[in-house]
Write a protein that holds these residues in place. Structure first.
Motif, PDB file in Angstrom:
ATOM      1  N   GLN A  48       0.858  -1.177   0.000  1.00  0.00           N
ATOM      2  CA  GLN A  48       0.000   0.000   0.000  1.00  0.00           C
ATOM      3  C   GLN A  48       0.902   1.238   0.000  1.00  0.00           C
ATOM      4  OE1 GLN A  48      -2.253  -0.963   3.579  1.00  0.00           O
ATOM      5  NE2 GLN A  48      -4.072  -1.386   2.338  1.00  0.00           N
ATOM      6  N   HIS A  69       4.938  -0.747  -9.574  1.00  0.00           N
ATOM      7  CA  HIS A  69       3.895   0.252  -9.320  1.00  0.00           C
ATOM      8  C   HIS A  69       4.453   1.631  -9.649  1.00  0.00           C
ATOM      9  CE1 HIS A  69       0.627   2.464  -7.536  1.00  0.00           C
ATOM     10  NE2 HIS A  69       1.433   3.035  -6.649  1.00  0.00           N
ATOM     11  N   ILE A 127       4.516   5.645  -9.906  1.00  0.00           N
ATOM     12  CA  ILE A 127       4.048   6.673  -8.981  1.00  0.00           C
ATOM     13  C   ILE A 127       4.706   7.998  -9.349  1.00  0.00           C
ATOM     14  CG2 ILE A 127       5.881   6.283  -7.269  1.00  0.00           C
ATOM     15  CD1 ILE A 127       3.754   6.715  -5.095  1.00  0.00           C
ATOM     16  N   PRO A 187       1.468   5.508  -1.055  1.00  0.00           N
ATOM     17  CA  PRO A 187       0.686   6.749  -1.200  1.00  0.00           C
ATOM     18  C   PRO A 187       0.409   7.052  -2.662  1.00  0.00           C
ATOM     19  CG  PRO A 187       2.966   7.219  -0.588  1.00  0.00           C
ATOM     20  CD  PRO A 187       2.797   5.733  -0.481  1.00  0.00           C
ATOM     21  N   ASP A 188      -0.543   7.945  -2.897  1.00  0.00           N
ATOM     22  CA  ASP A 188      -0.895   8.305  -4.273  1.00  0.00           C
ATOM     23  C   ASP A 188       0.263   8.975  -4.995  1.00  0.00           C
ATOM     24  OD1 ASP A 188      -3.415   7.288  -3.863  1.00  0.00           O
ATOM     25  OD2 ASP A 188      -4.249   9.210  -3.219  1.00  0.00           O
ATOM     26  N   GLN A 189       1.051   9.745  -4.260  1.00  0.00           N
ATOM     27  CA  GLN A 189       2.210  10.406  -4.848  1.00  0.00           C
ATOM     28  C   GLN A 189       3.240  10.688  -3.764  1.00  0.00           C
ATOM     29  OE1 GLN A 189       0.314  13.841  -6.589  1.00  0.00           O
ATOM     30  NE2 GLN A 189       0.465  15.055  -4.730  1.00  0.00           N
TER      31      GLN A 189
END
Length: 436
Positions: A60, A154, A156, A62-64
């Motif tokens: 998990q 992932h 980012i 963070p979004d950015q």
């Protein structure tokens, strides 16, 4: 891949002890080899069992991320088995980022879901990615680690760290407080914005009298004027080789990028239309002036992954296109550097074209290295040469900036850590003085 545990290493010493205890007797050697074979078989079996343990892993993030700021990354470990499981997790952080700690030791109880976290501190902005997870899981016998790889790529975004955001905000507040006591009226022809009518005062300019209202009411009536809010501002960001040099821990381009984002925020909060252009030898990005709050997100999206290139700036193309796309009177704010004198002189040539109709503000970063070398006391021939070169370059730079001012260009020369705050102050001061 199977890796022996520390327990296995200690057990592997038993056959050697058996040989020494039997003083090399054939029976002792046979027993030692038998024991070694059993240990190896147990190692393989334990490793195979480890690979089949019902463990699920999930990251998990963070979004950015933000440059030089710690963000938490969590791994959820789900153990569906009836026995506890020990793991060692080594996540692949984005390139150039620091993971604290770099390895996670995990003890997952039976039938549990636990979360373990680490902090990642990126050092580069732009589009980056987390890689796959390399982890080791210990077998139920405690003899072998089974090393595995979990595909977990992932992508980012890593956003720039606005280190001077607080300073810029305070500068904006100070400038707005200075505006609080200024007149609301102005007289600049096409730029005048009518607000209301009021009784004539002896301090009023005769040009403010509304003669139709005066004749209708049979008493002198003046017009109120207010500063226009819906003015037009375009920020031009130079992404050429002159901005690749460092000022402290970051490049000049990073300082200008921060200034551009903070300027955009202030401009939109003032109700003005904001546009953006990023250029080097060609125009890389152009956003037409808009007043919506979504324009700030568009500016950040357009800037966060930009990097300067080792090319000369094409001022002719950038300034010509900016003037062509914006026929309405506009404040153009050019964030650039004038270290390369030849390129800066070309900018001077085309800036005269802009000032005929528009307001042009050139923002540069003072070269602290040149200033230090110019003020250094020479102790050798080499030092004397450096002082002379620095003095010559500083003189050329000063003359060029003065020529820009004489040609009608507003000039702001600032230190890198102050450029955002001072650019905002100058923009608000130009509005206060009704230059637009």
């Amino acid at each position: 891949m199977l890796i022996p545990t520390r327990r296995m290493m200690w057990l592997a010493a038993i056959p050697l002890v058996a040989i020494l205890a039997g003083r090399g007797a054939p029976a002792a050697i046979v027993a030692a080899w038998t024991l070694m074979g059993l240990l190896l078989a147990a190692l393989v079996v334990d490793g195979l069992l480890a690979r089949r343990l019902p463990v699920r892993l999930h990251r998990q993030a963070p979004d950015q991320l933000h440059v030089d700021q710690a963000d938490r990354v969590e791994w959820t470990v789900e153990n569906r088995g009836l026995a506890p499981v020990r793991l060692i997790l080594s996540d692949r952080a984005p390139e150039g980022a620091l993971a604290i700690p770099s390895v996670l030791q995990v003890d997952a109880p039976p039938r549990s879901r636990t979360t373990y976290s680490y902090e990642v501190v990126p050092t580069r902005r732009g589009l980056t990615a987390f890689g796959d997870l390399n982890y080791r899981i210990r077998g139920p016998l405690g003899l072998a680690w089974s090393q595995k790889r979990l595909p977990a790529l992932h992508q980012i975004r890593c956003m720039p760290h606005l280190a001077n955001a607080r300073t810029a905000e305070l500068a904006e507040r100070r400038a707005l407080l200075r505006q609080a006591g200024s007149h609301r009226f102005r007289w600049r022809g096409a730029g005048t914005s009518f607000e209301s009518l009021r009784e004539y005062s002896t301090q009023d300019d005769i040009r403010w009298v509304d003669w139709k209202a005066t004749a209708r009411l049979s008493r002198p009536i003046s017009r109120n004027f207010e500063i226009e809010r819906h003015q037009q501002v375009v920020v031009l960001v130079d992404a050429s080789r002159a901005l690749t040099t460092y000022c402290g821990r970051r490049t000049k381009f990073d300082a200008m990028l921060e200034a551009a984002i903070l300027l955009a925020r202030t401009t939109l909060s003032q109700g003005d239309d904001l546009g953006l252009m990023v250029f080097a030898d060609q125009v890389d990005l152009y956003l037409h002036p808009r007043r919506e709050r979504a324009q700030l997100n568009a500016v950040i999206e357009g800037l966060y992954a930009k990097e300067p290139r080792l090319v000369e700036p094409n001022y002719e193309l950038a300034l010509t296109l900016a003037a062509k796309r914006n026929t309405r009177r506009t404040l153009f704010i050019l964030l650039t550097d004038v270290t390369v004198i030849e390129a800066a002189r070309r900018m001077l040539l085309y800036s005269r074209m802009l000032t005929q109709r528009h307001l042009f503000l050139v923002v540069t970063i003072a070269d602290e290295t040149l200033e230090e070398n110019e003020l250094r006391e020479p102790r050798s021939a080499e030092d004397l040469y450096r002082v002379g070169v620095a003095a010559g370059l500083m003189q050329e730079r000063t003359v060029l900036l003065e020529e820009l001012r004489r040609s009608g260009v507003e000039v702001l020369d600032s230190r890198a850590d102050q450029v955002a705050a001072r650019a905002i102050e100058r923009y608000l001061d130009l509005k206060r003085r009704n230059r637009l």
